[in-house]
Enzyme design. Structure first.
Site, short mmCIF file in Angstrom:
data_model
loop_
_atom_site.label_atom_id
_atom_site.label_comp_id
_atom_site.label_asym_id
_atom_site.label_seq_id
_atom_site.Cartn_x
_atom_site.Cartn_y
_atom_site.Cartn_z
N HIS A 254 34.77 46.80 4.11
CA HIS A 254 34.27 45.41 4.19
C HIS A 254 33.74 44.89 2.84
O HIS A 254 33.51 43.71 2.69
CB HIS A 254 33.23 45.25 5.31
CG HIS A 254 31.87 45.79 5.00
ND1 HIS A 254 30.77 45.51 5.80
CD2 HIS A 254 31.40 46.59 4.01
CE1 HIS A 254 29.71 46.11 5.29
NE2 HIS A 254 30.05 46.78 4.23
N GLN A 305 27.40 38.67 -1.23
CA GLN A 305 26.98 39.90 -1.92
C GLN A 305 28.11 40.80 -2.41
O GLN A 305 27.83 41.76 -3.13
CB GLN A 305 26.07 40.72 -1.00
CG GLN A 305 24.70 40.07 -0.77
CD GLN A 305 23.65 41.07 -0.34
OE1 GLN A 305 23.38 41.22 0.83
NE2 GLN A 305 23.05 41.77 -1.29
C1 LIG Z 1 27.99 49.45 1.83
S1 LIG Z 1 27.74 51.03 1.16
C2 LIG Z 1 28.06 52.08 2.58
C3 LIG Z 1 27.42 53.43 2.46
C4 LIG Z 1 27.63 54.35 3.66
N1 LIG Z 1 29.03 54.63 3.89
C5 LIG Z 1 26.96 53.78 4.89
O1 LIG Z 1 27.66 53.32 5.80
O2 LIG Z 1 25.73 53.79 4.94
C6 LIG Z 1 29.16 51.28 0.16
C7 LIG Z 1 29.14 52.63 -0.55
O3 LIG Z 1 30.34 52.75 -1.36
C8 LIG Z 1 29.98 53.32 -2.58
N2 LIG Z 1 30.98 52.94 -3.60
C9 LIG Z 1 31.24 51.70 -4.08
N3 LIG Z 1 32.22 51.75 -5.00
C10 LIG Z 1 32.58 53.05 -5.09
C11 LIG Z 1 33.57 53.73 -5.89
N4 LIG Z 1 34.35 53.05 -6.72
N5 LIG Z 1 33.69 55.06 -5.72
C12 LIG Z 1 32.89 55.75 -4.86
N6 LIG Z 1 31.95 55.15 -4.09
C13 LIG Z 1 31.81 53.82 -4.22
C14 LIG Z 1 28.62 52.74 -2.87
O4 LIG Z 1 27.91 53.47 -3.86
C15 LIG Z 1 27.97 52.80 -1.50
O5 LIG Z 1 27.34 54.04 -1.28
#
Ligand SMILES: C[S@@+](CC[C@H](N)C(=O)[O-])C[C@H]1O[C@@H](n2cnc3c(N)ncnc32)[C@H](O)[C@@H]1O
Length: 344
Positions: A254, A305
């Site tokens: 998302h 966001q």
């Molecule tokens: C909205 S959070 C969801 C975290 C977790 N899956 C949850 O449901 O609580 C999105 C996650 O994706 C990670 N993320 C974003 N871009 C990323 C990338 N290029 N590689 C690895 N992780 C990434 C962020 O650091 C974050 O922890």
């Protein structure tokens, strides 16, 4: 006024004042009201609360009575004075020491999400996130904007994990995952959902893959259940993904456009073993896209966001099928987040 106009005006009034309700909740949490009442061990008068919080007697009385109307507090009146205690909702979700506390997420909503929503019209006009207007930081590098300070990153990470203390079990048991020996939670943040998964399926090895900054913070700070999972760092758009039988993507797709989702899903499909699977956990729109309202609001939140949006089951199915996954199945959990499983 005729009754139809009356009730329309009522609805308008309710909508236009809803932000005040959020602010009452945020302010009461910020002031530590619910912790004070929990620690007191007995109901307190408004004067005692004002003394305990160091707040004005007048403001405190107004806040307490409004919290009582919102069912955040209960009030006993007698002998000419009112005594306040936490409601069940406040005890479960708004106190620091409750295992289902949501205080970090509320702080994040108050300090980060709310200022971005102040620019919703601009977000709709421009079709992009609003960190630069809200905080003066560029939104081009989303990761840098979201993790713009260590305190901000920690609050976001702690907030993210709180929902899984309430709904983690429902999403992780929507499908029986015990046949997947190695489960990798991609973008698993502080590892709360992975820890839930490890405790539900003790025979499985569970790992989290996230950006180096996030893995470092997860290792340095005390996140419950963290010890049950191993953490691996990298960028899921560029770096090799860990070998696993099941990949979990919870609240990850998302965040991204269809193109970025397709790129990520193609990488996962490439690494996934034949017969392996992918579990997508998201707040899912109805097939016609017209609800539930909470998910539509989340989708607007993705606009202010992130680069992404919430999607319908058919849209998730299409993204997964285009990447090569098949046997798409969705299970409704009855809570905010649903589970979708597909196989390679
Ligand atoms: C909205 S959070 C969801 C975290 C977790 N899956 C949850 O449901 O609580 C999105 C996650 O994706 C990670 N993320 C974003 N871009 C990323 C990338 N290029 N590689 C690895 N992780 C990434 C962020 O650091 C974050 O922890």
């Amino acid at each position: 006024m005729d009754p139809a106009a009356d009730s329309a005006y009522e609805l308008l009034s309710q909508y236009s004042h809803s932000f005040m309700v959020s602010q009452v909740l945020f302010a009461a949490c910020e002031l530590g009201l619910f912790d004070l009442l929990a620690e007191a061990g007995e109901p307190l008068s408004s004067a005692a609360v004002a003394t305990g919080l160091g707040t004005s007697p007048h403001g405190t009385e107004l806040l307490l009575d409004t919290c009582a109307s919102l069912e955040l507090l209960t009030v006993e009146t007698g002998a000419g004075r009112a005594l306040y205690r936490n409601s069940g909702l406040a005890s479960s979700f708004l106190t620091r020491t409750s295992p289902t506390s949501q205080l970090h997420m509320l702080r994040y909503l108050s300090n980060t999400t709310y200022p971005c929503w102040a620019h919703l019209a601009a977000a709709v006009r421009e079709g992009r996130p609003q960190y630069s207007r809200a905080f003066g930081v560029p939104s081009q590098d989303l990761f840098a904007a979201i993790y713009r300070s260590e305190a901000e990153q920690l609050c976001f990470m702690r907030g993210l994990q709180e929902v899984w203390a309430v709904h983690g079990r429902a999403v992780m048991t929507a499908f029986d995952l015990s046949s997947f020996p190695v489960i990798c939670d991609l973008g698993g943040g502080p590892g709360a959902l992975a820890a839930t998964c490890a405790s539900l399926y003790p025979a499985c090895t569970v790992l989290v893959f996230d950006m180096p900054e996030v893995v470092l913070a997860a290792r340095e700070h005390c996140f419950p259940g963290r010890g049950q999972v191993s953490f691996h760092e990298g960028d899921f758009f560029k770096d090799p993904l860990p070998a696993a039988d099941l990949y979990v993507l919870a609240r990850v797709l998302h965040d991204w456009t269809d193109d970025r989702c397709s790129h990520l899903l193609a990488r996962i499909h490439h690494t996934c073993k034949p017969g392996g699977g992918i579990l997508v956990v998201e707040s899912v729109l109805r097939e016609d896209g017209r609800g539930p309202l909470t998910t539509q609001l989340y989708s607007l939140n993705m606009l202010v966001q992130t680069e992404g949006r919430e999607r319908t089951p058919a849209e998730y199915c299409r993204l997964l099928s285009s990447a090569g996954f098949q046997d798409f199945r969705m299970k409704k959990t009855g809570c905010t987040y649903d589970a979708m499983l597909a196989r390679k």
